[in-house]
Design a protein around this motif. Structure first.
Motif, mmCIF file in Angstrom:
data_model
loop_
_atom_site.group_PDB
_atom_site.id
_atom_site.type_symbol
_atom_site.label_atom_id
_atom_site.label_comp_id
_atom_site.label_asym_id
_atom_site.label_seq_id
_atom_site.Cartn_x
_atom_site.Cartn_y
_atom_site.Cartn_z
ATOM 1 N N GLU A 122 0.832 -1.203 0.000
ATOM 2 C CA GLU A 122 0.000 0.000 0.000
ATOM 3 C C GLU A 122 0.869 1.256 0.000
ATOM 4 O O GLU A 122 0.521 2.253 -0.650
ATOM 5 C CB GLU A 122 -0.952 -0.015 1.190
ATOM 6 C CG GLU A 122 -2.055 -1.051 1.049
ATOM 7 C CD GLU A 122 -2.988 -1.123 2.235
ATOM 8 O OE1 GLU A 122 -4.189 -1.362 2.023
ATOM 9 O OE2 GLU A 122 -2.511 -0.973 3.393
ATOM 10 N N GLN A 123 1.996 1.216 0.712
ATOM 11 C CA GLN A 123 2.914 2.356 0.683
ATOM 12 C C GLN A 123 3.480 2.557 -0.716
ATOM 13 O O GLN A 123 3.541 3.680 -1.225
ATOM 14 C CB GLN A 123 4.069 2.135 1.671
ATOM 15 C CG GLN A 123 3.673 2.160 3.123
ATOM 16 C CD GLN A 123 4.775 1.652 4.039
ATOM 17 O OE1 GLN A 123 5.800 1.151 3.591
ATOM 18 N NE2 GLN A 123 4.553 1.775 5.342
ATOM 19 N N VAL A 124 3.907 1.458 -1.342
ATOM 20 C CA VAL A 124 4.478 1.518 -2.694
ATOM 21 C C VAL A 124 3.430 1.985 -3.702
ATOM 22 O O VAL A 124 3.710 2.792 -4.579
ATOM 23 C CB VAL A 124 5.038 0.132 -3.106
ATOM 24 C CG1 VAL A 124 5.391 0.093 -4.581
ATOM 25 C CG2 VAL A 124 6.241 -0.229 -2.258
ATOM 26 N N ALA A 125 2.199 1.478 -3.561
ATOM 27 C CA ALA A 125 1.137 1.770 -4.524
ATOM 28 C C ALA A 125 0.600 3.190 -4.405
ATOM 29 O O ALA A 125 0.067 3.734 -5.379
ATOM 30 C CB ALA A 125 -0.006 0.774 -4.355
ATOM 31 N N GLY A 126 0.706 3.796 -3.251
ATOM 32 C CA GLY A 126 0.131 5.130 -3.063
ATOM 33 C C GLY A 126 -1.376 5.057 -3.177
ATOM 34 O O GLY A 126 -2.023 4.286 -2.471
ATOM 35 N N ASP A 127 -1.967 5.831 -4.096
ATOM 36 C CA ASP A 127 -3.422 5.792 -4.269
ATOM 37 C C ASP A 127 -3.859 4.775 -5.316
ATOM 38 O O ASP A 127 -5.028 4.685 -5.663
ATOM 39 C CB ASP A 127 -3.964 7.184 -4.620
ATOM 40 C CG ASP A 127 -3.375 7.738 -5.906
ATOM 41 O OD1 ASP A 127 -2.450 7.116 -6.475
ATOM 42 O OD2 ASP A 127 -3.843 8.804 -6.352
ATOM 43 N N ARG A 128 -2.918 3.984 -5.824
ATOM 44 C CA ARG A 128 -3.244 2.925 -6.782
ATOM 45 C C ARG A 128 -3.559 1.637 -6.030
ATOM 46 O O ARG A 128 -3.416 1.548 -4.823
ATOM 47 C CB ARG A 128 -2.082 2.746 -7.757
ATOM 48 C CG ARG A 128 -1.802 4.062 -8.509
ATOM 49 C CD ARG A 128 -0.723 3.903 -9.533
ATOM 50 N NE ARG A 128 -1.314 3.231 -10.685
ATOM 51 C CZ ARG A 128 -0.604 2.645 -11.630
ATOM 52 N NH1 ARG A 128 0.716 2.636 -11.575
ATOM 53 N NH2 ARG A 128 -1.204 2.051 -12.641
ATOM 54 N N ASP A 129 -3.990 0.612 -6.755
ATOM 55 C CA ASP A 129 -4.444 -0.633 -6.131
ATOM 56 C C ASP A 129 -3.306 -1.611 -5.880
ATOM 57 O O ASP A 129 -2.234 -1.519 -6.480
ATOM 58 C CB ASP A 129 -5.496 -1.305 -7.022
ATOM 59 C CG ASP A 129 -6.743 -0.453 -7.176
ATOM 60 O OD1 ASP A 129 -7.024 0.357 -6.275
ATOM 61 O OD2 ASP A 129 -7.433 -0.598 -8.203
ATOM 62 N N VAL A 130 -3.581 -2.565 -5.002
ATOM 63 C CA VAL A 130 -2.655 -3.650 -4.685
ATOM 64 C C VAL A 130 -3.289 -4.953 -5.162
ATOM 65 O O VAL A 130 -4.460 -5.215 -4.866
ATOM 66 C CB VAL A 130 -2.384 -3.718 -3.167
ATOM 67 C CG1 VAL A 130 -1.599 -4.972 -2.812
ATOM 68 C CG2 VAL A 130 -1.679 -2.458 -2.694
ATOM 69 N N THR A 131 -2.519 -5.753 -5.890
ATOM 70 C CA THR A 131 -3.007 -7.048 -6.353
ATOM 71 C C THR A 131 -2.189 -8.157 -5.719
ATOM 72 O O THR A 131 -0.958 -8.149 -5.789
ATOM 73 C CB THR A 131 -2.915 -7.160 -7.893
ATOM 74 O OG1 THR A 131 -3.747 -6.159 -8.478
ATOM 75 C CG2 THR A 131 -3.367 -8.534 -8.371
#
Length: 196
Positions: A122-131
């Motif tokens: 979630e930190q790496v993704a920022g406001d993008r999604d995690v799969t």
């Protein structure tokens, strides 16, 4: 806020790979159409899917900011040479990172534990999604209440044995909402929001 989803391609009888880790016919749908879905890397070929599968793939991959996998899948793929086809950084759940991790896989994070891996993703993704692209990691994340959506690309093959997407849940039954269903060629794509 990002969405955390698991996504796996699965046989009709619930397997994501054969006992020897080979995927058999599971990925036929990635080459069953005439709509090209390019990957961000020249050396990784495009997927050629039907129009419905293309729309599904775009929805679940365009917003992907990080991919979480287990060490087993990471080793099988040799870490995708640090260029996962989704074009997102990878977070690997492992107790023992490779000795040369920083040099060979500079955009990959190695984290001890599923909860820590989701937090890092979630930190790496920022406001993008995690799969989440690992069955075992997905099961643990579901049990911890960390998954928002379960996605299955269900293909018309019966393996009879192999590596299951789901096994026994220590927490008992997990209720999902009704699925969004996308009928593709060689796959039916199902997106189940996790009931809160």
């Amino acid at each position: 806020m990002s969405t955390v989803r698991s996504h796996m391609t699965m046989s009709l009888d619930g397997f994501i790979a054969q006992p020897d880790d080979q995927v058999g016919e599971l990925f036929e749908w990635y080459d069953a159409g005439d709509v090209a879905i390019p990957t961000p890397y020249e050396h990784v070929p495009a997927f050629n899917v039907d129009a419905a599968s293309a729309a599904f793939l775009r929805e679940v991959t365009d917003g992907c900011g990080a991919v979480v996998v287990g060490r087993h899948l990471f080793d099988i793929t040799d870490g995708w040479d640090d260029t996962h086809p989704a074009g997102a950084p990878v977070v690997v759940v492992t107790h023992r990172p490779p000795a040369d991790a920083a040099e060979r896989w500079p955009t990959t994070s190695f984290v001890d534990g599923v909860a820590a891996a989701i937090e890092r993703a979630e930190q790496v993704a920022g406001d993008r999604d995690v799969t989440i692209a690992s069955a075992n990691v997905a099961q643990q994340a579901l049990a911890l209440g960390l998954v928002d959506e379960v996605c299955v690309s269900l293909v018309p093959v019966i393996f009879g044995e192999g590596i299951p997407y789901f096994t026994v849940l220590d927490t008992g039954h997990l209720l999902l909402e009704d699925p969004v269903v996308v009928q593709g060629t060689r796959a039916v794509h199902l997106r189940y929001p996790v009931r809160r």
